[in-house]
Design a protein around this motif. Sequence first.
Motif, PDB file in Angstrom:
ATOM      1  N   GLY A  40      -4.037   0.153 -11.473  1.00 20.57           N
ATOM      2  CA  GLY A  40      -3.446   0.141 -10.481  1.00 20.57           C
ATOM      3  C   GLY A  40      -3.875   0.217  -9.131  1.00 20.57           C
ATOM      4  O   GLY A  40      -3.336  -0.146  -8.033  1.00 20.57           O
ATOM      5  N   CYS A  41      -5.428   0.844  -9.046  1.00 21.36           N
ATOM      6  CA  CYS A  41      -5.811   0.906  -7.620  1.00 21.36           C
ATOM      7  C   CYS A  41      -5.922  -0.460  -6.815  1.00 21.36           C
ATOM      8  O   CYS A  41      -6.027  -0.619  -5.686  1.00 21.36           O
ATOM      9  CB  CYS A  41      -7.035   1.674  -7.541  1.00 21.36           C
ATOM     10  SG  CYS A  41      -8.620   0.830  -8.444  1.00 21.36           S
ATOM     11  N   ASN A  42      -6.137  -1.572  -7.625  1.00 21.07           N
ATOM     12  CA  ASN A  42      -5.940  -3.004  -7.106  1.00 21.07           C
ATOM     13  C   ASN A  42      -5.724  -3.873  -8.317  1.00 21.07           C
ATOM     14  O   ASN A  42      -6.457  -4.342  -9.231  1.00 21.07           O
ATOM     15  CB  ASN A  42      -7.719  -3.295  -6.685  1.00 21.07           C
ATOM     16  CG  ASN A  42      -8.720  -3.899  -7.539  1.00 21.07           C
ATOM     17  OD1 ASN A  42      -9.245  -4.740  -7.854  1.00 21.07           O
ATOM     18  ND2 ASN A  42      -8.912  -2.774  -8.458  1.00 21.07           N
ATOM     19  N   MET A  43      -4.506  -4.377  -8.242  1.00 23.96           N
ATOM     20  CA  MET A  43      -4.002  -5.283  -9.109  1.00 23.96           C
ATOM     21  C   MET A  43      -2.906  -6.310  -8.183  1.00 23.96           C
ATOM     22  O   MET A  43      -2.069  -5.917  -7.503  1.00 23.96           O
ATOM     23  CB  MET A  43      -3.281  -4.592 -10.315  1.00 23.96           C
ATOM     24  CG  MET A  43      -2.172  -3.616  -9.762  1.00 23.96           C
ATOM     25  SD  MET A  43      -1.334  -2.928 -11.087  1.00 23.96           S
ATOM     26  CE  MET A  43       0.165  -2.023 -10.209  1.00 23.96           C
TER      27      MET A  43
ATOM     28  N   VAL B 194       0.871  -1.381   0.131  1.00 25.97           N
ATOM     29  CA  VAL B 194      -0.116  -0.009   0.076  1.00 25.97           C
ATOM     30  C   VAL B 194       0.944   1.449  -0.019  1.00 25.97           C
ATOM     31  O   VAL B 194       1.355   1.713   0.981  1.00 25.97           O
ATOM     32  CB  VAL B 194      -0.954  -0.117   0.934  1.00 25.97           C
ATOM     33  CG1 VAL B 194      -2.010   1.292   1.142  1.00 25.97           C
ATOM     34  CG2 VAL B 194      -1.711  -1.180   1.297  1.00 25.97           C
ATOM     35  N   PRO B 195       1.187   1.927  -1.120  1.00 23.69           N
ATOM     36  CA  PRO B 195       1.722   3.168  -1.099  1.00 23.69           C
ATOM     37  C   PRO B 195       0.912   4.221  -0.614  1.00 23.69           C
ATOM     38  O   PRO B 195      -0.311   4.333  -0.727  1.00 23.69           O
ATOM     39  CB  PRO B 195       2.047   3.393  -2.573  1.00 23.69           C
ATOM     40  CG  PRO B 195       1.576   2.174  -3.328  1.00 23.69           C
ATOM     41  CD  PRO B 195       0.755   1.616  -2.405  1.00 23.69           C
ATOM     42  N   THR B 196       1.528   5.279   0.125  1.00 19.14           N
ATOM     43  CA  THR B 196       0.622   6.357   0.291  1.00 19.14           C
ATOM     44  C   THR B 196       1.492   7.615   0.795  1.00 19.14           C
ATOM     45  O   THR B 196       2.821   7.491   0.958  1.00 19.14           O
ATOM     46  CB  THR B 196       0.072   5.954   1.896  1.00 19.14           C
ATOM     47  OG1 THR B 196      -1.062   6.945   2.147  1.00 19.14           O
ATOM     48  CG2 THR B 196       1.096   5.850   2.983  1.00 19.14           C
TER      49      THR B 196
ATOM     50  N   SER C 163       0.078  -8.206  -3.930  1.00 19.00           N
ATOM     51  CA  SER C 163      -0.998  -7.064  -4.378  1.00 19.00           C
ATOM     52  C   SER C 163      -0.744  -5.882  -4.207  1.00 19.00           C
ATOM     53  O   SER C 163      -0.153  -5.612  -3.103  1.00 19.00           O
ATOM     54  CB  SER C 163      -2.375  -7.813  -3.845  1.00 19.00           C
ATOM     55  OG  SER C 163      -3.041  -8.989  -3.933  1.00 19.00           O
ATOM     56  N   PHE C 164      -1.322  -4.874  -4.928  1.00 19.22           N
ATOM     57  CA  PHE C 164      -1.119  -3.754  -4.746  1.00 19.22           C
ATOM     58  C   PHE C 164      -2.460  -2.848  -4.675  1.00 19.22           C
ATOM     59  O   PHE C 164      -3.327  -3.165  -5.565  1.00 19.22           O
ATOM     60  CB  PHE C 164      -0.398  -3.031  -6.005  1.00 19.22           C
ATOM     61  CG  PHE C 164       0.854  -3.533  -6.420  1.00 19.22           C
ATOM     62  CD1 PHE C 164       2.083  -2.768  -5.489  1.00 19.22           C
ATOM     63  CD2 PHE C 164       1.364  -4.551  -7.242  1.00 19.22           C
ATOM     64  CE1 PHE C 164       3.455  -3.244  -5.719  1.00 19.22           C
ATOM     65  CE2 PHE C 164       2.426  -4.855  -7.182  1.00 19.22           C
ATOM     66  CZ  PHE C 164       3.517  -4.162  -6.589  1.00 19.22           C
ATOM     67  N   PHE C 165      -2.620  -2.433  -3.623  1.00 16.01           N
ATOM     68  CA  PHE C 165      -3.762  -1.513  -3.306  1.00 16.01           C
ATOM     69  C   PHE C 165      -3.528  -0.184  -3.138  1.00 16.01           C
ATOM     70  O   PHE C 165      -2.452   0.286  -2.284  1.00 16.01           O
ATOM     71  CB  PHE C 165      -4.591  -1.760  -1.877  1.00 16.01           C
ATOM     72  CG  PHE C 165      -5.500  -3.196  -2.026  1.00 16.01           C
ATOM     73  CD1 PHE C 165      -5.233  -4.165  -3.078  1.00 16.01           C
ATOM     74  CD2 PHE C 165      -6.004  -3.612  -0.865  1.00 16.01           C
ATOM     75  CE1 PHE C 165      -6.027  -5.392  -3.314  1.00 16.01           C
ATOM     76  CE2 PHE C 165      -6.638  -4.890  -0.919  1.00 16.01           C
ATOM     77  CZ  PHE C 165      -6.788  -5.671  -2.114  1.00 16.01           C
ATOM     78  N   ASP C 166      -4.166   0.705  -3.861  1.00 16.31           N
ATOM     79  CA  ASP C 166      -4.240   2.148  -3.585  1.00 16.31           C
ATOM     80  C   ASP C 166      -4.608   2.454  -1.912  1.00 16.31           C
ATOM     81  O   ASP C 166      -5.401   1.672  -1.595  1.00 16.31           O
ATOM     82  CB  ASP C 166      -4.913   2.965  -4.421  1.00 16.31           C
ATOM     83  CG  ASP C 166      -4.337   3.279  -5.639  1.00 16.31           C
ATOM     84  OD1 ASP C 166      -3.227   2.960  -5.857  1.00 16.31           O
ATOM     85  OD2 ASP C 166      -4.908   4.083  -6.470  1.00 16.31           O
ATOM     86  N   ASP C 167      -4.074   3.488  -1.168  1.00 18.43           N
ATOM     87  CA  ASP C 167      -4.645   3.684   0.168  1.00 18.43           C
ATOM     88  C   ASP C 167      -6.025   3.965   0.105  1.00 18.43           C
ATOM     89  O   ASP C 167      -6.620   4.195   1.333  1.00 18.43           O
ATOM     90  CB  ASP C 167      -3.666   4.643   0.802  1.00 18.43           C
ATOM     91  CG  ASP C 167      -3.690   6.144   0.079  1.00 18.43           C
ATOM     92  OD1 ASP C 167      -4.485   6.134  -1.035  1.00 18.43           O
ATOM     93  OD2 ASP C 167      -2.926   6.911   0.481  1.00 18.43           O
TER      94      ASP C 167
ATOM     95  N   ILE D 156       2.786  -4.237   3.603  1.00 19.08           N
ATOM     96  CA  ILE D 156       3.824  -3.204   3.470  1.00 19.08           C
ATOM     97  C   ILE D 156       3.361  -1.896   3.155  1.00 19.08           C
ATOM     98  O   ILE D 156       2.802  -1.733   2.028  1.00 19.08           O
ATOM     99  CB  ILE D 156       4.971  -3.682   2.542  1.00 19.08           C
ATOM    100  CG1 ILE D 156       5.655  -5.245   2.902  1.00 19.08           C
ATOM    101  CG2 ILE D 156       6.217  -2.822   2.501  1.00 19.08           C
ATOM    102  CD1 ILE D 156       6.457  -5.717   1.730  1.00 19.08           C
ATOM    103  N   VAL D 157       3.359  -0.987   4.013  1.00 19.74           N
ATOM    104  CA  VAL D 157       3.058   0.166   3.803  1.00 19.74           C
ATOM    105  C   VAL D 157       4.060   1.184   3.544  1.00 19.74           C
ATOM    106  O   VAL D 157       5.136   1.296   3.972  1.00 19.74           O
ATOM    107  CB  VAL D 157       2.235   0.731   5.130  1.00 19.74           C
ATOM    108  CG1 VAL D 157       1.805   2.471   4.692  1.00 19.74           C
ATOM    109  CG2 VAL D 157       0.993   0.192   5.500  1.00 19.74           C
ATOM    110  N   SER D 158       4.088   1.697   2.306  1.00 16.88           N
ATOM    111  CA  SER D 158       5.464   2.538   1.459  1.00 16.88           C
ATOM    112  C   SER D 158       4.865   3.957   1.758  1.00 16.88           C
ATOM    113  O   SER D 158       4.165   4.325   0.843  1.00 16.88           O
ATOM    114  CB  SER D 158       5.645   1.922   0.347  1.00 16.88           C
ATOM    115  OG  SER D 158       6.869   2.581  -0.230  1.00 16.88           O
ATOM    116  N   ALA D 159       5.699   4.671   2.588  1.00 15.46           N
ATOM    117  CA  ALA D 159       5.079   5.957   2.975  1.00 15.46           C
ATOM    118  C   ALA D 159       6.508   6.950   2.605  1.00 15.46           C
ATOM    119  O   ALA D 159       7.624   6.382   2.339  1.00 15.46           O
ATOM    120  CB  ALA D 159       4.616   6.323   4.319  1.00 15.46           C
TER     121      ALA D 159
END
Length: 289
Positions: free
Chosen positions: A153-156, A7-9, A81-85, A34-37
Motif C-alpha cells: 500500500g505505500c505505493n500502489m 495521499v492519506p496523512t 495511485s495511492f502513495f503513503d505520505d 488529493i490529500v486526505s487528512a
Amino acid sequence: MHITLIVPTNGRPSLVSRLLAHLERQTLHPDHVIVSATTPNDIEVRPDISFKVSYVFGDPGLCAQRNRAMALCDGTTDIISFFDDDFVPCDSYLETLSRVFREHPVYAVVTGDLLADGAQGPGLGFDEAVAMLDAYRPSSLPAHVRDHPGAYGCNMSIRAQVIGDLRFDERLPLYGWQEDIDFTSQLRAHGRIVNIGQLWGVHLGAKGGRVNGVRLGYSQIVNPIYLIGKGTMQRWFGIRLICRNLVANTLKSLRPEPYIDRRGRLKGNMIGFAHVLTRRADPEHILKL
C-alpha cells in the motif's frame, strides 16, 4: 492517461509538504493530487505547486481516508495511485506508470520496487531518500514483472475502470494493517496484480502518527484471520504472516529495538490469540485497546 494521486496523512504536515514539493520533479505531473487528512493541522498548504491539489478532512483511519478521497475522483480518471505520505518516488515514476498501464491492458494493479524500506528499521530521512534516488542507476537488464497476491500500500496504482463500487474495508480501523491486500486482491478477476522493476522509490517508514504496539500486535493476529474468513487473503499467506510476526515479536522482545514497541506488539498478539480462541476476534477491537 489521467492520473489521480491519493495521499492519506495524519499528523505529518511537514512530510506532506515535502512530498508535494518533490512531486514537482516528476517528468509527468499528476493531473490531481488529493490529500486526505483528519484536520487542517495535518497539512501545510503550498502555493508554489503547479498541479491541482485538493484537501479532504474527516475521521482518522487509513481505509476511511482513502475512501473519502476516492469519492472525489471523477470520470476522467484513468489511474488512481495511492502513495503513503512517507513514500518518495523516482522522478520518472508517474510517466512510466502511465506508459505501463497504456501498453499492458491486462494489468489491473501495479506496484513498484523499494530501494529501501525504513519501516523495517529506525526510519529514513527525506533528504537521505532523495540522495538514494539520485544515486541509483537501474540495471540495463530487462526490468522484472512479478505477479503478487496483492499490492504493497505505500505505493500502489489501480486502473480506475476496474474499481467500480469497491471500497476499502472500514472495519480495518486506524492504520488498517493488510487493507492493501484485502482491497487489491479483489481486483484479480479484472487483471494481473504486478510488481514491476521499472518503478521504484523509497519508503521512509516515518514513526510519527503510527498505531501503538499493543494495537498493531492485535491487528497482526486478528486482521489476517478476518481476511481469510472474508476470502480476500489466501490461507497460507495469512498463517505465514501471523507466524512470522509472532516469532519476531517473541524473540526480539528480549532485546527490543528502540524504535519498535516489541513487548507491546507481543501483548497485542496474545490478546488477539485469546480473542480468536474465544471467537471474539474483531479488527475494530483495537479502538478499545
